[in-house]
Scaffold this motif. Structure first.
Motif, PDB file in Angstrom:
ATOM      1  N   GLY C 252       2.323  -4.309 -18.837  1.00  0.00           N
ATOM      2  CA  GLY C 252       0.993  -4.732 -18.425  1.00  0.00           C
ATOM      3  C   GLY C 252       0.465  -5.935 -19.175  1.00  0.00           C
ATOM      4  N   LEU C 274       8.611  -7.410 -12.966  1.00  0.00           N
ATOM      5  CA  LEU C 274       8.273  -6.315 -12.063  1.00  0.00           C
ATOM      6  C   LEU C 274       8.151  -4.994 -12.822  1.00  0.00           C
ATOM      7  CD1 LEU C 274      10.285  -5.665  -8.780  1.00  0.00           C
ATOM      8  CD2 LEU C 274       9.474  -3.824 -10.210  1.00  0.00           C
ATOM      9  N   MET C 275       9.186  -4.632 -13.556  1.00  0.00           N
ATOM     10  CA  MET C 275       9.215  -3.292 -14.137  1.00  0.00           C
ATOM     11  C   MET C 275       8.253  -3.119 -15.296  1.00  0.00           C
ATOM     12  SD  MET C 275      13.137  -2.102 -13.747  1.00  0.00           S
ATOM     13  CE  MET C 275      12.690  -0.570 -14.546  1.00  0.00           C
ATOM     14  N   GLN C 276       7.886  -4.225 -15.926  1.00  0.00           N
ATOM     15  CA  GLN C 276       6.919  -4.134 -17.021  1.00  0.00           C
ATOM     16  C   GLN C 276       5.503  -4.432 -16.543  1.00  0.00           C
ATOM     17  OE1 GLN C 276       7.820  -3.250 -20.178  1.00  0.00           O
ATOM     18  NE2 GLN C 276       9.973  -3.078 -19.614  1.00  0.00           N
ATOM     19  N   ASN C 277       5.371  -4.661 -15.233  1.00  0.00           N
ATOM     20  CA  ASN C 277       4.040  -4.925 -14.678  1.00  0.00           C
ATOM     21  C   ASN C 277       3.374  -6.113 -15.377  1.00  0.00           C
ATOM     22  OD1 ASN C 277       2.522  -2.721 -12.769  1.00  0.00           O
ATOM     23  ND2 ASN C 277       1.047  -4.069 -13.758  1.00  0.00           N
ATOM     24  N   LEU C 278       4.181  -7.130 -15.675  1.00  0.00           N
ATOM     25  CA  LEU C 278       3.681  -8.261 -16.457  1.00  0.00           C
ATOM     26  C   LEU C 278       2.907  -9.257 -15.611  1.00  0.00           C
ATOM     27  CD1 LEU C 278       6.790  -9.031 -18.686  1.00  0.00           C
ATOM     28  CD2 LEU C 278       4.834  -7.520 -19.139  1.00  0.00           C
TER      29      LEU C 278
ATOM     30  N   TYR D  51      20.107   0.228 -10.677  1.00  0.00           N
ATOM     31  CA  TYR D  51      18.734   0.224 -11.201  1.00  0.00           C
ATOM     32  C   TYR D  51      18.735   0.482 -12.697  1.00  0.00           C
ATOM     33  CZ  TYR D  51      13.729   1.115 -11.499  1.00  0.00           C
ATOM     34  OH  TYR D  51      12.399   1.052 -11.820  1.00  0.00           O
ATOM     35  N   GLU D  97      -4.610   0.382 -17.529  1.00  0.00           N
ATOM     36  CA  GLU D  97      -3.379  -0.315 -17.912  1.00  0.00           C
ATOM     37  C   GLU D  97      -2.178   0.632 -17.937  1.00  0.00           C
ATOM     38  OE1 GLU D  97      -3.096  -3.824 -19.754  1.00  0.00           O
ATOM     39  OE2 GLU D  97      -4.399  -3.858 -17.999  1.00  0.00           O
ATOM     40  N   PRO D  98      -1.009   0.134 -17.554  1.00  0.00           N
ATOM     41  CA  PRO D  98       0.181   0.970 -17.678  1.00  0.00           C
ATOM     42  C   PRO D  98       0.583   1.084 -19.148  1.00  0.00           C
ATOM     43  CG  PRO D  98       0.825  -1.246 -17.067  1.00  0.00           C
ATOM     44  CD  PRO D  98      -0.689  -1.231 -17.095  1.00  0.00           C
ATOM     45  N   GLN D 103       5.632   4.584 -17.725  1.00  0.00           N
ATOM     46  CA  GLN D 103       6.953   4.068 -17.334  1.00  0.00           C
ATOM     47  C   GLN D 103       8.037   5.130 -17.319  1.00  0.00           C
ATOM     48  OE1 GLN D 103       7.107   0.811 -20.237  1.00  0.00           O
ATOM     49  NE2 GLN D 103       7.399  -0.561 -18.498  1.00  0.00           N
ATOM     50  N   VAL D 257       5.213 -10.061  -7.705  1.00  0.00           N
ATOM     51  CA  VAL D 257       6.648  -9.775  -7.730  1.00  0.00           C
ATOM     52  C   VAL D 257       6.821  -8.277  -7.557  1.00  0.00           C
ATOM     53  CG1 VAL D 257       8.742  -9.855  -9.106  1.00  0.00           C
ATOM     54  CG2 VAL D 257       7.100 -11.735  -9.225  1.00  0.00           C
ATOM     55  N   VAL D 280       1.736 -15.127 -11.685  1.00  0.00           N
ATOM     56  CA  VAL D 280       2.869 -14.344 -11.189  1.00  0.00           C
ATOM     57  C   VAL D 280       2.674 -12.928 -11.728  1.00  0.00           C
ATOM     58  CG1 VAL D 280       5.370 -14.067 -11.231  1.00  0.00           C
ATOM     59  CG2 VAL D 280       4.354 -16.371 -11.181  1.00  0.00           C
ATOM     60  N   GLN D 281       2.442 -12.006 -10.833  1.00  0.00           N
ATOM     61  CA  GLN D 281       2.055 -10.662 -11.264  1.00  0.00           C
ATOM     62  C   GLN D 281       3.128  -9.657 -10.869  1.00  0.00           C
ATOM     63  OE1 GLN D 281      -1.008  -9.412 -12.858  1.00  0.00           O
ATOM     64  NE2 GLN D 281       0.448  -7.724 -13.034  1.00  0.00           N
ATOM     65  N   GLY D 282       3.767  -9.073 -11.856  1.00  0.00           N
ATOM     66  CA  GLY D 282       4.703  -7.994 -11.573  1.00  0.00           C
ATOM     67  C   GLY D 282       3.960  -6.730 -11.187  1.00  0.00           C
ATOM     68  N   ILE D 283       4.511  -6.014 -10.217  1.00  0.00           N
ATOM     69  CA  ILE D 283       3.840  -4.804  -9.718  1.00  0.00           C
ATOM     70  C   ILE D 283       4.803  -3.632  -9.831  1.00  0.00           C
ATOM     71  CG2 ILE D 283       2.818  -3.677  -7.696  1.00  0.00           C
ATOM     72  CD1 ILE D 283       1.114  -5.988  -8.634  1.00  0.00           C
ATOM     73  N   PHE D 284       4.463  -2.687 -10.695  1.00  0.00           N
ATOM     74  CA  PHE D 284       5.299  -1.505 -10.883  1.00  0.00           C
ATOM     75  C   PHE D 284       4.604  -0.320 -10.194  1.00  0.00           C
ATOM     76  CE2 PHE D 284       7.081   1.915 -13.745  1.00  0.00           C
ATOM     77  CZ  PHE D 284       8.384   1.796 -13.294  1.00  0.00           C
TER      78      PHE D 284
END
Lengths: 337, 337, 337, 337
Positions: C252, C274-278, D51, D97-98, D103, D257, D280-284
């Protein structure tokens, strides 16, 4: 377990010491041996029946607890026996938006509180105590410090160089001072007493206003910003101060409503809110994620909560009377064991 | 140029037609031939001296303008002669936080406004008119639609599935209905008249409440959300409705203060704001970036502003009287040329 | 006026001194007598043709200007002759979201810049210089300090107790250090040289990592947070460091992309984002409202920009060579007059 | 209970049916009889060992579950036997927040998943199924729809009139289409097949691009916005598409992402991110509060998830093969009982 109860009616004189059987923690619950509790206006209002006249009795009052876990119920994984913890005010509020569940899971009413040597918490409602803090200090955080954090950081996004106006030198205001100081904001604080103002200055306040000798403290605060208005007011006074708070703040600024010491309802100039594009944000303490962030910040800066005076468990009523007198600076604490 | 002025004192009967020499646009200014203007509560209050009794006279009232650029001053690059434009309420507010400059650059007081066939705008305060709109329609946007957008989108971050409560069927409320509809929110709207409620329903309102036959409209709105409370109230009533608005909203919800039709000051229950963690957000119209976003959204959805009635330039007083009567639904417009 | 131009092609050796007629400010423009300019990587890349190989020539390079207004064009009201001002990098970006106009109104390309004794600014692009700063110091702010502010405050909402990771000791990183310090964050900084790290520590950095002796600086930074990861990385390295930055940050967390010193393109592990939700946030300097907030904060804290070395106007090429060498700590300045 | 396990190694051919004893819900846990599960790229990658090659085996794959509670453990209060529920992907992520706990509490690895007739959930990880949805439909929501919601709403704050670019017609993209449609955004979608594009248009897409016949789909998307660029790209392609996504978006815009179908690492132009001020936003996937908001919105609009095809429990491998083929439009579902 030893406790105080509001039992047969409201009023400080109705606060009675009782013995109850030790509670057994249910699933996901932890039992905490309370070392210290601190007093908030809400607690006083609760005891006096002014907070919620329909509160079911008996009730153990007090929202703030610091102590040590001594038993855990089935399924508990976050904490273990021997851990030093503080109680989260809204036991069911982890993060994000508040909801009904958050509102009805608050310690010190409707849930039994911390004016006792033992309290049951949900494991998610038991927050690790920063190692550098004593229990008396830790007992000051759950309501007052979290409220100040929610107001200035979570909702207020206070940034370095902003100007914040604080009212008086009670628990929330002094924590707001310490948080604003860490954050690099400029701090204006009011009080009726110059000695308290001097002490606030020694804690980092940049400007002080005695509201007795300067009754137009709103204009004085505005003048200190070159006429622009302050960015943020932490409103603790309620009806008696709100209108002036609205006049002290800049266009687009924020007034956090965290207390109603001088009354819960009054004439509010909605026109000012509209024309100044103001935000008035009610603060109902805060969530666990905010409490944890506060603890990181306090630990980083080794912030020492300002403990006005520590009373013994036997002196609970005297402690409330002291809070009621308004003579305190910072937090009033009761040492439980 | 032809214009109406508030000249020798306040009051609808003091509104007089005058001739002035055509203004010459200065640096970065554009001269707009006004085709239509619309009326807002603010304009009525300004004419009657209730908005700002200290406003310098003479003043050309009206904040909303739509027309065609016919001359540009030195340095102008954003628009050119022949462009159809609308006036930005705060000529100096491009984006971000409001400031003093934004507050004192508003059309229709302190700056001369649009109840005239000609108005000077800053080039940054001249917003291109969406091609699909007539001038009468465009003239309804600058205050009422931008206010509704600022309340629901810029400050409110309204999202699909949220429930919004709208009060009455005036200009801002009907634009709020149309914006909430585009945004996928659920809409509850109140009125004193069932025919207006029926019309609101035809525009997309999901639930309607007649506040005459259902004076406890706050409870009715809350019941429609299964007891949770609505996410957002757009408060246009002011003192007469504010307390009920606070009761209708969910914990953590928002009340946008955009009007004070029933009074600008009244007893406000600060305790509710605090305990429900509410946000009360004053809305002073909005900035250019918001106006442009509104125009993109309206164009995408080909939203037609609801024009209640179009008056001729000669009928300016009658137009104000119509607004004052409260008989309108949507916006009251004056066709200038 | 005296100036340097990139004239007949790119390269430091093509930078030539020229005389131009004094410009006359147009509508809303002000003419500034430049006292000092500072160097950014962007300026070096521009001169060498690596920033925009299609940039039209001749061009006066340099984005950073500090000086004194000596003439104002028609319509100017925000500043007057004699005012000390700094240039806003994007002359047309007041607040809010960037747009195309903001991107093409940048000083030092495509607009003529500040490696000259005179520059024309838009009045909205001339920001008052804080009184406590010298011109050399003020000349360091417009790009590097505003970039750091945008990254940490405007976009990053950095709060007390957060941990921020800074790369190297160039201009942006040192300003980021000073801003993070004001804001109460915990600061980890890297460098290839222990003397620079010691100096960073004296400015307030809490932890330092020599990335030559500790090539796995990402793991070292993570270890310093108890394995959680830092909250924010200010990425100046580009392709050579980005992957490690992603590994150093918490779930995050945020990586601000503000420089590409070691390359502008490289293999980026999207899976981590993606996996860290960054959040990876590009920072293109910033807007005027941010610059003004920065100035308030710096003034409040009397922050002194770190000037590495001041070169004379004659030594412009040497100044660029010095920047290129990477030997500097903080900002490289050219005194113009 | 019946289940499929990844047992002795990775690969679709290693997926074996097994019998396990029925699990007994522990404190705060609920046992759910799974009615349907749906497939995500993540599930396929998990089964194939792409994965997380270090995932401990045996593992029951699949993150998406919809079913009925048939037993509850001690302390459970949020749900009861007979309730229809869906599984929350991150069992421990309520809101905000994650973190690390979020996770490592994900269904279908590391926790056992839903390719089984029974699954254990935490009570906070069991979200009520909207009454209007079938189990097959409900089983499509927990990953794909929540991901689309997090991208566009929680992180993206998408508003009416914004333009969003969607890639392909898989599960997340079609949910993003439906969410963007509810929200009033303008939708551009790409596919390799005209029949899929026609179907997307029938669901509400405004513009379609066949990326086989128009390989420069980024330029085509940009052209559709008058050259400005789109506001938001939902990036599912990964390395093979990311660079074009960056070229399609406007200054200050967002690229979410959410997938890496064409590869997880590739050359990324950091310079574009910087100079265009991109996010650029990662989405988990997302948290429970977002899932609940999605459910309210879907219920309000009676959105029907697009189920491509329903396979029987016996056909699990065939279902995965179908997903792998890319022939699907929307979600691939397995009916469990």
């Amino acid at each position: 377990m030893h406790a105080y109860e509001i039992q047969a009616g409201f009023g400080l004189d109705k606060l009675v010491r009782v013995e109850r059987p030790d509670p057994v923690p249910g699933p996901m619950q932890v039992r905490v041996r309370v070392k210290a509790t601190s007093l908030n206006s809400r607690d006083l209002m609760m005891v006096e029946g002014r907070y919620n006249p329909r509160q079911k009795l008996p009730l153990i009052p007090n929202s703030d607890a610091a102590g040590v876990v001594d038993a855990v119920g089935p399924g508990v994984t976050r904490v273990k026996s021997g851990d030093r913890v503080m109680g989260l005010f809204s036991q069911a509020w982890s993060a994000g938006e508040p909801n009904r569940a958050a509102q009805v899971s608050t310690l010190g009413g409707p849930l039994d509180g911390a004016l006792a040597d033992t309290v049951l918490l949900h494991e998610d409602g038991a927050v690790p105590t920063p190692a550098y803090l004593s229990d008396e200090e830790a007992a000051t955080l759950p309501c007052a410090a979290v409220t100040a954090w929610s107001a200035l950081v979570t909702h207020g996004a206070l940034k370095a160089g902003d100007t914040v106006l604080l009212q008086g030198t009670g628990g929330v205001s002094i924590f707001a001072l310490q948080i604003a100081r860490m954050t690099g904001a400029r701090i204006i604080i009011t009080s009726s007493r110059d000695d308290k103002l001097a002490r606030a200055r020694s804690l980092g306040a940049h400007e002080t206003i005695n509201y007795v000798t300067t009754p137009d403290w709103d204009k004085a605060a505005r003048a200190l910003t070159g006429g622009m208005g302050v960015d943020h007011v932490v409103e603790v006074g309620g009806a008696g101060t709100f209108e002036k708070s609205l006049r002290a703040v800049r266009p687009g600024g924020t007034v956090s409503v965290i207390g109603v010491l001088s009354g819960g309802a009054g004439a509010v100039p909605l026109t000012s809110i509209l024309m100044q594009n103001l935000r008035v944000q009610g603060i109902f303490v805060g969530h666990r994620q905010g409490f944890e962030a506060l603890n990181r910040a306090f630990t980083q800066h080794q912030v020492r909560p300002v403990v006005d005076r520590v009373f013994a468990f036997d002196e609970a009523r005297a402690a409330f009377e002291h809070l009621k007198s308004g003579a305190h600076f910072g937090k009033v604490v009761i040492r439980v064991v």
